[in-house]
Enzyme design. Structure first.
Site, PDB file in Angstrom:
ATOM      1  CE  LYS A 172      35.651  48.525  29.631  1.00  0.00           C
ATOM      2  NZ  LYS A 172      36.260  47.568  28.402  1.00  0.00           N
ATOM      3  CD  GLU A 247      33.886  37.762  42.250  1.00  0.00           C
ATOM      4  OE1 GLU A 247      34.827  37.362  42.902  1.00  0.00           O
ATOM      5  OE2 GLU A 247      32.981  37.887  43.067  1.00  0.00           O
ATOM      6  CB  CYS A 281      38.193  34.663  39.829  1.00  0.00           C
ATOM      7  SG  CYS A 281      37.863  36.140  38.611  1.00  0.00           S
ATOM      8  CD  GLU A 382      43.631  36.988  40.693  1.00  0.00           C
ATOM      9  OE1 GLU A 382      43.727  38.213  40.310  1.00  0.00           O
ATOM     10  OE2 GLU A 382      42.612  36.176  40.788  1.00  0.00           O
TER      11      GLU A 382
HETATM   12  C1  UN1 Z   1      35.900  33.409  37.235  1.00  0.00           C
HETATM   13  O1  UN1 Z   1      37.056  32.937  37.089  1.00  0.00           O
HETATM   14  O2  UN1 Z   1      35.971  34.722  37.070  1.00  0.00           O
HETATM   15  O3  UN1 Z   1      33.351  28.150  39.297  1.00  0.00           O
HETATM   16  C2  UN1 Z   1      34.508  32.717  36.921  1.00  0.00           C
HETATM   17  C3  UN1 Z   1      34.055  28.664  38.190  1.00  0.00           C
HETATM   18  C4  UN1 Z   1      33.325  28.900  36.887  1.00  0.00           C
HETATM   19  C5  UN1 Z   1      33.332  30.489  36.961  1.00  0.00           C
HETATM   20  C6  UN1 Z   1      34.659  31.240  37.327  1.00  0.00           C
HETATM   21  N1  UN1 Z   1      32.074  28.651  37.071  1.00  0.00           N
HETATM   22  O4  UN1 Z   1      35.428  28.413  38.052  1.00  0.00           O
END
Ligand code: UN1
Length: 491
Positions: A172, A247, A281, A382
């Protein structure tokens, strides 16, 4: 263009006939109509995955890996076109979109190789004429729920290890990036993934996601998204004793010590804070700066941030693309207002960009706050946008303390030329990823990816760590003595 679900090897319309729109965040253009699927669509996909599981788990792992190798080759051939589609659908500038596809290619080839490794181990038995080994077994049906910020990379981090380990998948994708999910699943189909092994269901988290996390036929959930949704996923899936990997974002910091190479630090900071418009992230949203270098760094950043060109990601002049949607612009601006109320000093940016060419998209000016206290909301929550907060500290110990005080623990970085201080930072920074003299982004696919504390629930993606999540350990004892031998008793 009308997208379809992919269930049991068939492209299908949603049974309720309902659709939502997929819009280019950079100019408001309609890209596709996307199924707003029902619980029944999701349940049929789960059933298809269940049915396909028993034969897929028995396909030799090297064969499963070969299919992934073909997937990698197709992704490689189509990299440019997929990256363009991604920029249109999600907004990130073309070069970064190409990097996102590259991450999928890397993961395909890496996991293809795991088809011929997936190492377990043998170990001596405590009894004579007895053999002992630990092997990897499949888990079952994997529910894969992905965000929009890495429309190719993150699905591949989850789907490819799931497949090589012998699991079947119900996928999904985020409602904002269905097109790329559609392309990925078409490629899996083209590469020879058998019917029912990967199923794709478009729709909302509250309908399709909820079905995946609560249906007892799904054995495992891999989720990337917000902290709040992650807690809900953990609760519901935990109730069903599913294996769950979460995550959930970050509040990542770059530490700049007085002895840092300032030019290098400035480049690393801009890339980490404003790349992908801060929607990673791993994005850097806090800058923890030793007092001796603070003023110079602020000045240099203010200059360089002011020069960043905002625009559509397919325009070669653009440094920073749009945010994903209007809600994201509101959220970012809300935090900027909070920052001002909290007493932080706005250095540059701090407003949406909506005049002229920007009017049709969701743009926000790259923003820098100085004089930020580590406890302020802009320094702890965040924001997921182009907002960077500068915090002053006296020394490394204080910097590490500020880094570690937030509830997230994904990525951190330090710029210093002192090897002793670098190693102390490696030891003390409480994050899942640590960078020395580089920004907070740019994780490579063969190392573990994930974070501590509020960033997740202790699992890691990518690398061999992904195999640990997507497989069950099976301990096997073979007694060839021809008599009853009792462990712990006869030994
Ligand atoms: C994410 O932001 O969820 O290290 C992943 C990084 C990328 C992956 C980010 N290779 O910023």
């Amino acid at each position: 263009m009308k997208l379809k679900n992919y269930i049991g090897g068939q492209w299908q319309d949603p049974e309720n006939g309902q659709y939502i729109q997929d819009i280019d965040p950079g100019n408001g253009e309609l890209i596709a109509e996307v199924p707003a699927s029902s619980t029944r669509d999701a349940e049929r996909a789960i059933e298809a995955a269940r049915q396909a599981y028993d034969s897929w788990r028995k396909v030799p792992a090297p064969k499963r890996g070969e299919i992934l190798y073909t997937v990698g080759q197709i992704l490689k051939e189509r990299k440019h076109e997929l990256a363009q589609k991604m920029t249109r659908e999600m907004g990130k500038v073309y070069t970064e979109a190409a990097g996102d596809v590259q991450e999928g290619i890397d993961m395909a080839f890496y996991m293809a190789g795991e088809g011929r490794r997936s190492f377990g181990y043998t170990t001596p038995s405590e009894l004579p004429d007895k053999f002992a080994m630990a092997t990897r077994d499949s888990v079952g049906v994997a529910g894969i729920i992905t965000p929009w910020n890495f429309p190719m990379a993150i699905p591949t981090w989850k789907i490819f290890p799931a497949l090589v380990c012998g699991n079947t998948v119900v996928f999904k994708p985020a409602s904002e990036t269905p097109w790329l999910a559609h392309e990925l699943v078409s490629i899996l189909d083209q590469a020879g993934v058998p019917a029912g092994v990967v199923n794709l269901v478009f729709g909302s988290g509250s309908v399709v996601g909820e079905t995946l996390i609560s249906d007892p036929r799904v054995n495992l959930i891999s989720f990337t998204g917000s902290n709040e949704t992650g807690r809900h996923v953990a609760k519901v899936a935990g109730e069903g004793l599913k294996r769950v990997s979460l995550e959930l974002g970050g509040k990542n910091a770059i530490i700049v010590l007085d002895d840092a190479d300032l030019d290098l630090a400035v480049d690393g900071i801009l890339w980490s804070a404003f790349g992908t418009t801060g929607q990673r992230c791993t994005a850097c949203s806090r800058l923890i700066v030793q007092k001796g270098i603070y003023q110079r760094l602020e000045q240099r950043l203010a200059e360089r941030i002011g020069q960043l060109r905002l625009g559509h990601g397919l325009d070669a002049q653009t440094d920073v693309g749009p945010l994903i949607n209007a809600g994201a612009v509101d959220k970012v601006h809300h935090y900027v207002t909070i920052g001002q109320q909290e007493g932080a000093r706005l250095v540059v940016g701090g407003h949406p960009a909506n005049d002229g060419a920007y009017a049709k998209g969701h743009y926000y000016a790259p923003t820098l706050f100085a004089d930020v206290a580590p406890t302020m909301r802009i320094a702890t929550e965040e924001i997921f946008g182009p907002v960077l907060s500068m915090i002053a500290v006296d020394d490394l110990d204080e910097a590490v303390g500020v880094n570690n005080r937030v509830t997230y623990g994904l990525s951190s970085s330090i710029f210093t030329q002192d090897v002793n201080r670098a190693f102390r930072a490696i030891r003390d920074l409480a994050t899942g990823i640590v960078y020395i003299n580089a920004g907070t982004i740019g994780a490579e696919i063969h190392l573990p990816f994930g974070g501590t504390r509020g960033t997740g629930n202790g699992h890691r993606e990518a690398g061999t760590a992904a195999l640990d999540f997507f497989s069950e350990w099976k301990a096997v004892y073979v007694d060839y003595s021809g008599r009853l031998q009792r462990a712990q008793i006869d030994a």
